[in-house]
Design an enzyme around this catalytic site. Sequence first.
Site, PDB file in Angstrom:
ATOM      1  N   ASN A 208       0.841  -1.195   0.000  1.00 11.35           N
ATOM      2  CA  ASN A 208       0.000   0.000   0.000  1.00 11.35           C
ATOM      3  C   ASN A 208       0.873   1.240   0.000  1.00 11.35           C
ATOM      4  O   ASN A 208       1.810   1.353   0.798  1.00 11.35           O
ATOM      5  CB  ASN A 208      -0.891   0.030   1.243  1.00 11.35           C
ATOM      6  CG  ASN A 208      -1.738   1.286   1.310  1.00 11.35           C
ATOM      7  OD1 ASN A 208      -2.624   1.477   0.479  1.00 11.35           O
ATOM      8  ND2 ASN A 208      -1.471   2.163   2.274  1.00 11.35           N
ATOM      9  N   GLU A 209       0.588   2.147  -0.913  1.00 13.04           N
ATOM     10  CA  GLU A 209       1.243   3.453  -0.987  1.00 13.04           C
ATOM     11  C   GLU A 209       2.760   3.377  -0.774  1.00 13.04           C
ATOM     12  O   GLU A 209       3.318   4.040   0.110  1.00 13.04           O
ATOM     13  CB  GLU A 209       0.584   4.415   0.016  1.00 13.04           C
ATOM     14  CG  GLU A 209      -0.895   4.618  -0.295  1.00 13.04           C
ATOM     15  CD  GLU A 209      -1.595   5.642   0.580  1.00 13.04           C
ATOM     16  OE1 GLU A 209      -1.057   6.000   1.646  1.00 13.04           O
ATOM     17  OE2 GLU A 209      -2.691   6.091   0.195  1.00 13.04           O
ATOM     18  N   PRO A 210       3.434   2.591  -1.607  1.00 13.80           N
ATOM     19  CA  PRO A 210       4.882   2.441  -1.438  1.00 13.80           C
ATOM     20  C   PRO A 210       5.684   3.685  -1.788  1.00 13.80           C
ATOM     21  O   PRO A 210       6.900   3.716  -1.574  1.00 13.80           O
ATOM     22  CB  PRO A 210       5.219   1.286  -2.395  1.00 13.80           C
ATOM     23  CG  PRO A 210       4.161   1.360  -3.445  1.00 13.80           C
ATOM     24  CD  PRO A 210       2.919   1.771  -2.729  1.00 13.80           C
TER      25      PRO A 210
END
Length: 561
Positions: A208-210
Amino acid sequence: MTIWKTIAATFALAGLPFPALAQDGTPRQVSVMIDASRSVGTLRPTWRFFGADEPNYATMKDGRKLLVELGALKSGHVYFRAHNLLTSGDGTAAFKWGSTNAYTEDKAGKPVYDWTIVDGIIDTYRAQGIHPYLQIGFMPEALSSAPAGLPYRHNWKPGVDYGKIATGWSYPPKDYAKWGELVYQWTRHNVERYGRAEVERWFFEVWNEPNLDFYWRGTPEDFYKMHDYAIAGVRRALPSARVGGPDVAGAGGTFMDGFLQHVTSGRNYATGQIGTPTDFLSFHAKGKPSIVDGHVRMGLATHLMAADGGFTKVLSVPSLAAKPVVIGESDPEGCAACPGPENAYRNGTMYSSYTAASFARIWELAAKRKINLAGIVSWSFEFEGQPWFAGYRQLATNGVDLPVLNVFRLFAKLGETRLASTSSAEIPLESVMADGVRGTPDVGTLATRAANGKLAVLVWHYHDDDLAGPDAQIHIALNGLRNTPAAATVWRVDPTHANAFAAWQKMGSPQAPNAAQYAALEAASRMHPETVSIARGKAGAATLDVPLARQGVALVLLDGA
């Protein structure tokens, strides 16, 4: 000073024209026209995706109750995305936390797989016909490359610095082969447990949202490598699996540019081949509410610009431009677990009207950009065991539905074919994207026809400012009807309809409702159909009138029209 004089003064100070009809509270006259004989394209049910940071809530009392409601929205077609499905721990939920303990290692460093908790979560989805939008993450403690001495679990809670969430779970694997094998074993297990045909329906994405260091403590290249090994593991177990990503925050900036280049022309870290299988692309789009002159002002323009930025990234790579796109989180702002003055919109009809207006505009924007939009994930579920109407971004509180959930019930009544429609008070998309809805309210419409012939007209009365205002008196003119029924059914979500929050306030805002109060809140949360007369005109034409409160949403249904 009356509220209307106060609002007028605010407009004057801002140098904005104040709508004349709002000064005395006279309902605004709005003309909506529907051509039921003219299709303008399809409307895919992209609204049927939901998600949460806390996966273990799904198996708890109120979580289970809410999943029943979500699954019933569109039986067999709803998806759920959750963080922390591979996080280490005992399965106890907390704010922005959850765990399944799927992976540990014995003293010799040999992997030990235990699917008990994660199976329980997915079983709970499947019991309601809900499919996973399966997020592969976060990093199990035994695989984390976090520095020695860094805590694995965070202890974040509302009011604490958000950066405190980045603890040991957010690091790359110290052994990529073991990471890839974990994903392979999990996918193989899922195929065995749920069946090949079912798992082929899932979406598989990694992390998630790297692009944010809140969630990813490695380099972009570290993420590409982790992504490659995970996707290779999924495809080794199920070659037909639907894989994609990377669910970046916003459009993803240079991180997304690098990711798109890697999956199309880079050397795959796991297979050595060029590129990485990519069946869909995903990013996040959020608004930005604020406090202005003591009231909440929503950030719809920010939300739409973020969506457009993500669409632009996808379209920038010709080989990916036609791929399905999922907005993996699409919300009025970024943190569901963060209450606060600027998020005070959540319990009432500000959230529900925003949801109707934002989805309608995203659908319009995707059609304009010719984006293959497959899903829009609302990152909102519930927070178990919290105070009533505590100000979290959620669909229900203590088992009682909030007004926003009813908007998804309205979406579920829309058909698959979009019909030509106009509203005299609908603000052009370009203006909303540039300036939001800060002058006159946006009274918009969307009309559809379903396969069973039902005609649906969705109308919303939205403004960015959480202030009182006059109703809109909507005159709907329908042409090109196949038949003209004598009456229509109207469903409403507004300050006095399907609004448990208003009912709770009226009963004195109890934090321990008794059985009778609880039943009253449940009853107040539900929509009830109204019958509205239709005036027949010449062949194939009819009219009806629908008053709509500010921050209200309504759906008009006509059978056999």
